[in-house]
Design an enzyme around this catalytic site. Structure first.
Site, PDB file in Angstrom:
ATOM      1  N   PRO A 120       1.058  -0.649  -0.684  1.00  0.00           N
ATOM      2  CA  PRO A 120       0.191   0.271   0.120  1.00  0.00           C
ATOM      3  C   PRO A 120       0.787   1.277  -0.090  1.00  0.00           C
ATOM      4  O   PRO A 120       0.156   2.444  -0.761  1.00  0.00           O
ATOM      5  CB  PRO A 120      -0.987  -0.376   1.467  1.00  0.00           C
ATOM      6  CG  PRO A 120      -0.942  -1.295   1.516  1.00  0.00           C
ATOM      7  CD  PRO A 120       0.448  -2.307   0.852  1.00  0.00           C
ATOM      8  N   SER A 124       5.367   2.230  -6.579  1.00  0.00           N
ATOM      9  CA  SER A 124       6.506   2.749  -7.350  1.00  0.00           C
ATOM     10  C   SER A 124       8.453   2.483  -7.108  1.00  0.00           C
ATOM     11  O   SER A 124       8.900   2.260  -7.296  1.00  0.00           O
ATOM     12  CB  SER A 124       6.575   4.157  -8.019  1.00  0.00           C
ATOM     13  OG  SER A 124       5.219   3.875  -8.981  1.00  0.00           O
ATOM     14  N   GLU A 372       4.649  -2.659 -13.024  1.00  0.00           N
ATOM     15  CA  GLU A 372       6.355  -3.558 -13.214  1.00  0.00           C
ATOM     16  C   GLU A 372       7.313  -1.753 -13.809  1.00  0.00           C
ATOM     17  O   GLU A 372       7.997  -1.764 -14.219  1.00  0.00           O
ATOM     18  CB  GLU A 372       6.221  -3.665 -13.893  1.00  0.00           C
ATOM     19  CG  GLU A 372       6.118  -5.680 -13.774  1.00  0.00           C
ATOM     20  CD  GLU A 372       6.688  -6.639 -15.206  1.00  0.00           C
ATOM     21  OE1 GLU A 372       7.255  -6.865 -15.080  1.00  0.00           O
ATOM     22  OE2 GLU A 372       5.450  -7.657 -15.250  1.00  0.00           O
ATOM     23  N   GLY A 373       6.820  -1.022 -12.780  1.00  0.00           N
ATOM     24  CA  GLY A 373       7.058   0.904 -12.794  1.00  0.00           C
ATOM     25  C   GLY A 373       6.448   1.258 -13.274  1.00  0.00           C
ATOM     26  O   GLY A 373       6.003   1.113 -15.126  1.00  0.00           O
ATOM     27  N   GLU A 376       6.860   7.164 -15.237  1.00  0.00           N
ATOM     28  CA  GLU A 376       6.974   7.997 -14.893  1.00  0.00           C
ATOM     29  C   GLU A 376       8.892   7.498 -13.672  1.00  0.00           C
ATOM     30  O   GLU A 376       9.560   7.922 -14.482  1.00  0.00           O
ATOM     31  CB  GLU A 376       6.149   8.755 -13.515  1.00  0.00           C
ATOM     32  CG  GLU A 376       5.211   9.682 -13.397  1.00  0.00           C
ATOM     33  CD  GLU A 376       4.648   8.833 -14.230  1.00  0.00           C
ATOM     34  OE1 GLU A 376       3.762   9.293 -15.431  1.00  0.00           O
ATOM     35  OE2 GLU A 376       4.148   7.754 -13.840  1.00  0.00           O
TER      36      GLU A 376
END
Length: 388
Positions: A120, A124, A372-373, A376
Site C-alpha cells: 500500500p 513505484s 512493473e514500474g 514516471e
C-alpha cells in the site's frame, strides 16, 4: 533478426502463435471469470509448451511470444507472463529443492505463481517496503510450522512475516508467492530479502481486488507467517537484486505485450475505416482519418523496434540493459494507450459496446503504464542511466 526486420522463421512462428491464440486460447479465455485465475487456460498454455518457453527463451523470443499472444488473446498473454514473473526468481535464485518442487508444476500450468513486491505504501518506490521479517529463534513448534505441508522452511530458526502486500497479480489464488520483505541488514534496498512462501502457510490470507483491468489482482495479509532458511531465494539482504533482475528481464516484454495490443487495435481500425461508408465514400478516404491511422502505425512500428532492440541488448549481455528496457517499456505502453484510444475514436460508439475488441483493449491497455514500474519511474531510470 537484423536491426529492422524479423527473419522468415520468426515471422512464421509469430503467425502461428496469433492463430493459436485466436483459435485455441480465446475460447478458454471467454469461459473464464474476469478477475479470477483461469486454470484451464493455464493448463492449455502448459500443454502447448508455451509456459516452458517463458523459462527457456531469450528476451527477444519472449517478446515475440508475448506480442503474438497479446494480439489474439490478452488473457492468455497475461496468464503466461504472470507465471514467468512469479517463478523467475525461483529459477534464478532458488535452491535445487525449490526448483524441483515448483518449476515443473509452473511449466505444466498446474501451479500458479505470483510476484509479491508492491505494498500500500510502496508501489513505484520498491525500496520503501514495510513488510517486516522478524528473526525468530525457532522453537520446536516453530520448526514444525516452518516445515509445513510442503516440507520447506528447515528445522531451525527463521523469520516471521508481518504486514501487507497489495496489487499482487494472481493473489489470493496463487499456489506460492515470491515475497520481498525487510530483514534489516541495511537501509532501504540493502535490507530486503526474498522468500518463497507457499499459499498454505499459517497466517497468510488474502482477498481479491475489483480492478479496471480484468486481471486477477489481490491483497495479501501476513500475520506472523513463518519462513525458514530453506524458503530463502538468494541471500538475506540481497532480495532487491532478485526483484530488479526479474523486472529487467520482463520489462522489454511488457513493451511487447503493449505492442501486441497496439497492432490488434491498428489492424481493426484499418479494416473498419476501409469498409465503413460515410460522407459519400469510406472513412479511410478522409484525410483526417488517413493521417490519424498513419500516425498510429508509425508510433506502433517505432515502439516495436525499440522493444526488439532492448530485448537484443538483454540477450547480448549489454551493460545498458536498464536504460534500454526502461525506454522500451515507456514508449511501448504509452504508444499502445495512444493507438487504442484513437482506434476507439475512429470506430465511434460501436467500440464502446461490452464485448467489442476495442472495449476490451481499452480496459486492458491502461494498466501496463503502471505495472512493473510506472511511466514516471521509467523516465527516472532513463535519466539516471544517462547521467551515470
Amino acid at each position: 533478426m537484423n536491426g529492422f526486420a524479423l527473419g522468415a522463421e520468426q515471422e512464421e512462428w509469430c503467425g502461428q502463435l496469433r492463430a493459436l491464440a485466436a483459435d485455441r486460447l480465446r475460447p478458454l479465455a471467454d469461459k473464464g471469470e474476469p478477475g479470477r485465475v483461469n486454470r484451464p487456460l493455464l493448463a492449455a498454455l502448459g500443454e502447448l509448451g508455451l509456459l516452458e518457453r517463458v523459462f527457456t527463451s531469450g528476451a527477444l523470443e519472449l517478446c515475440l511470444l508475448r506480442e503474438s499472444l497479446a494480439y489474439g488473446c490478452t488473457e492468455a498473454e497475461t496468464a503466461l507472463a504472470l507465471q514467468g514473473l512469479g517463478a523467475h526468481p525461483v529459477l534464478s535464485s532458488g535452491t535445487p529443492e525449490q526448483r524441483a518442487r515448483w518449476l515443473p508444476e509452473v511449466r505444466a500450468g498446474r501451479a500458479v505463481a505470483a510476484f509479491a513486491l508492491s505494498e500500500p505504501g510502496a508501489g513505484s518506490d520498491a525500496a520503501a517496503l514495510a513488510l517486516e521479517a522478524v528473526r525468530d529463534p525457532g522453537s520446536k513448534a516453530d520448526a514444525d510450522a516452518y516445515r509445513g505441508a510442503d516440507g520447506g522452511g528447515g528445522g531451525g530458526g527463521g523469520w516471521r512475516l508481518s504486514g501487507e502486500k497489495c496489487w499482487i497479480s494472481n493473489a489470493p489464488e496463487a499456489d506460492f508467492y515470491t515475497v520481498f520483505a525487510r530483514t534489516g541488514e541495511g537501509p532501504a534496498a540493502k535490507g530486503v530479502t526474498a522468500f518463497l512462501v507457499p499459499a498454505d502457510r499459517p497466517g497468510l490470507s488474502g482477498e481479491p481486488l475489483d480492478m479496471l483491468s480484468p486481471h486477477p489482482i489481490g491483497r495479501l495479509s501476513f500475520d506472523g507467517v513463518p519462513v525458514g532458511p530453506q524458503d530463502l531465494l538468494g541471500e538475506p539482504g540481497r532480495g532487491f537484486r532478485v526483484a530488479m533482475d526479474t523486472l529487467n528481464r520482463f520489462r522489454p516484454s511488457v513493451g511487447a505485450f503493449a505492442v501486441g495490443m497496439a497492432r490488434a487495435a491498428l489492424d481493426a481500425t484499418l479494416a473498419y475505416t476501409a469498409a465503413r461508408r460515410a460522407f459519400g465514400g469510406v472513412l479511410g478516404d478522409l484525410q483526417a482519418v488517413g493521417h490519424r491511422v498513419a500516425e498510429m502505425a508509425t508510433r506502433t512500428e517505432a515502439a516495436r523496434l525499440l522493444v526488439y532492440a532492448a530485448a537484443g541488448a538483454y540477450d547480448a549481455g549489454s551493460p545498458d540493459v536498464p536504460r534500454r528496457s526502461a525506454m522500451a517499456k515507456l514508449l511501448a505502453t504509452e504508444t499502445a494507450q495512444y493507438v487504442v484510444d484513437h482506434a476507439v475514436q475512429l470506430h465511434g460508439a460501436v467500440a464502446l459496446q461490452r464485448g467489442h475488441l476495442l472495449e476490451h483493449l481499452y480496459r486492458e491497455v491502461r494498466a501496463p503504464r503502471i505495472y512493473e514500474g510506472a511511466s514516471e519511474v521509467q523516465r527516472t531510470i532513463i535519466a539516471k542511466e544517462l547521467y551515470r
